[in-house]
Design a protein around this motif. Structure first.
Motif, PDB file in Angstrom:
ATOM      1  N   GLU A 115      -5.414  -1.652  -7.545  1.00 20.00           N
ATOM      2  CA  GLU A 115      -6.236  -0.729  -8.333  1.00 20.00           C
ATOM      3  C   GLU A 115      -6.270   0.669  -7.741  1.00 20.00           C
ATOM      4  O   GLU A 115      -6.225   1.669  -8.455  1.00 20.00           O
ATOM      5  N   SER A 116      -6.364   0.753  -6.425  1.00 23.34           N
ATOM      6  CA  SER A 116      -6.422   2.068  -5.781  1.00 23.34           C
ATOM      7  C   SER A 116      -5.059   2.517  -5.278  1.00 23.34           C
ATOM      8  O   SER A 116      -4.959   3.491  -4.527  1.00 23.34           O
ATOM      9  N   GLY A 117      -4.016   1.800  -5.673  1.00 19.68           N
ATOM     10  CA  GLY A 117      -2.680   2.099  -5.171  1.00 19.68           C
ATOM     11  C   GLY A 117      -2.135   3.417  -5.698  1.00 19.68           C
ATOM     12  O   GLY A 117      -2.445   3.846  -6.815  1.00 19.68           O
ATOM     13  N   ALA A 118      -1.299   4.044  -4.891  1.00 17.32           N
ATOM     14  CA  ALA A 118      -0.714   5.321  -5.283  1.00 17.32           C
ATOM     15  C   ALA A 118       0.511   5.148  -6.171  1.00 17.32           C
ATOM     16  O   ALA A 118       0.808   6.017  -6.998  1.00 17.32           O
ATOM     17  N   LEU A 119       1.225   4.015  -6.030  1.00 17.69           N
ATOM     18  CA  LEU A 119       2.468   3.834  -6.778  1.00 17.69           C
ATOM     19  C   LEU A 119       2.471   2.594  -7.666  1.00 17.69           C
ATOM     20  O   LEU A 119       3.040   2.620  -8.766  1.00 17.69           O
ATOM     21  N   SER A 120       1.856   1.498  -7.214  1.00 15.89           N
ATOM     22  CA  SER A 120       1.965   0.240  -7.957  1.00 15.89           C
ATOM     23  C   SER A 120       1.443   0.331  -9.397  1.00 15.89           C
ATOM     24  O   SER A 120       2.077  -0.249 -10.304  1.00 15.89           O
ATOM     25  N   PRO A 121       0.325   1.027  -9.702  1.00 16.39           N
ATOM     26  CA  PRO A 121      -0.088   1.121 -11.113  1.00 16.39           C
ATOM     27  C   PRO A 121       0.971   1.793 -11.985  1.00 16.39           C
ATOM     28  O   PRO A 121       1.199   1.383 -13.128  1.00 16.39           O
TER      29      PRO A 121
END
Length: 371
Positions: free
Chosen positions: A76-82
């Motif tokens: 949810e707070s990821g920089a790339l995965s979303p």
């Protein structure tokens, strides 16, 4: 570390928050993307106008799968995965590095009983290893214990069940849910020591030596490793792959009591090195040489990053081994770390991890070439 723009040729939705991306490998880069089971790649993309890079494990298996595939779980707070899970589509291009990592040992010796423990998206490298082990038909046995929150969150559920059905004598698959819905008849709860020993049963009656591979959150791996040591496995036979990104280690903390001194191969352990207030560090990487002066408190990796030299790295805590380098002149001090996968033989050959090492001496040279 070379990177290439690869085309996404297929996107597969594995779970509500997880997808796999398959890439086209043009003939001219195929050799650069030859890989071993359980390795990972760095993926770089521009998100909201800023470049972002993260590492993701390959879930395909060499010599088994015709495709080159990595699997991403949305954080949810990821920089790339979303961005990768929600926006990337077939036909898009992503900047992908050559495969990295030394998580899995492609043992060429006698058959073994492999104990694979995964939690959540930690299944990705273990899925690669599992398929490769079953594909080589050498007589290995595998037990996979896979912890998930709920049934809908089990990544590769259908594929794993199919493998278990096809390799019933060689593969034992155990799903464990922490939040099972009513009607779930499988295992549930936390994987504490008693549960692990019950699930595994007695040591292999056939005499196969056991080796374990763990991937998941740090607390999960620590708990499983403790139980496996109680079972009688040596620490060197319990391998871990971490997805965590730890804060960078400060060279100020790398004192004589907490470190091991690494010298060029063939150099006596007590060989002195010239010391001076200022150290010149020469780095060989990607066919080029760079000379920099590390600042106080900088590890070798931190010094390279400050100088904007593109060195391989991932976890920054000594578990992924992607920042391995070879000491060729001078000496380095590397933090002792119970999770490091380096062997005494590696240390004797001058192998160090840049994220956990500081340069020691007036002239230090390390190489990232052919490590």
């Amino acid at each position: 570390m070379a990177r290439y723009n690869l085309v996404v040729v297929e996107k597969i939705h594995e779970a509500d928050d997880t997808c796999s991306l398959r890439f086209e490998l043009p003939a001219e880069v195929a050799d650069d993307f030859a890989y071993s089971p359980g390795q990972f790649v760095h993926v770089r993309a521009v998100v909201d106008g800023a470049p972002v890079e993260r590492s993701y494990s390959l879930s395909s298996a060499p010599q088994v799968d015709p495709h080159f595939q990595l699997t991403i779980k949305r954080v949810e707070s990821g920089a790339l995965s979303p961005f990768l899970v929600e926006q990337v589509q077939r036909g898009d291009r992503l900047e992908v590095s050559e495969p990295q990592g030394r998580f899995f040992d492609e043992n060429a010796g006698p058959a073994r009983h492999y104990l694979l423990f995964a939690a959540g998206s930690g299944i990705s490298p273990l899925y690669s290893i599992l398929k490769w082990l079953l594909g080589r038909e050498r007589g290995d046995r595998v037990t996979l214990v896979y912890a998930s929150r709920c049934e809908s969150g089990i990544i590769f559920r259908a594929e794993l069940d199919a493998l278990a059905a096809a390799h019933g004598e060689r593969l034992r698959l155990v799903h464990v849910l922490s939040r099972p819905a009513p009607g779930w008849t499988g295992e549930s709860g936390r994987l504490v020591a008693d549960a692990i020993e019950r699930l595994l049963g007695p040591r292999d009656a056939g005499g196969l030596p056991e080796i374990a591979y763990l991937c998941g959150p740090e607390a999960f791996m620590a708990s499983v490793a403790e139980a496996l040591e109680q079972r009688g496995l040596a620490p060197r036979d319990i391998r871990r792959e971490s997805f965590a990104t730890a804060e960078a280690v400060s060279a100020d903390a790398l004192d004589d009591e907490t470190t091991v001194r690494i010298l060029p191969e063939g150099t006596a352990e007590d060989t002195p090195v010239a010391a001076a207030p200022q150290t010149e560090l020469t780095v060989a990487i990607d066919g080029e040489e760079h000379s920099i002066v590390p600042q106080p408190g900088e590890t070798i990796l931190a010094a390279l990053q400050r100088a904007e030299i593109d060195a391989p790295f991932s976890c920054q805590e000594g578990t992924c081994l992607s920042c391995m380098c070879r000491v060729e002149q001078g000496a380095v001090r590397m933090r002792r770390h119970e999770l490091i996968g380096l062997t005494p033989e590696d240390l004797g050959e001058g192998i160090a991890l840049a994220c956990l090492s500081k340069a020691e001496g007036t002239r230090v040279r390390v190489s990232f070439e052919d490590v």
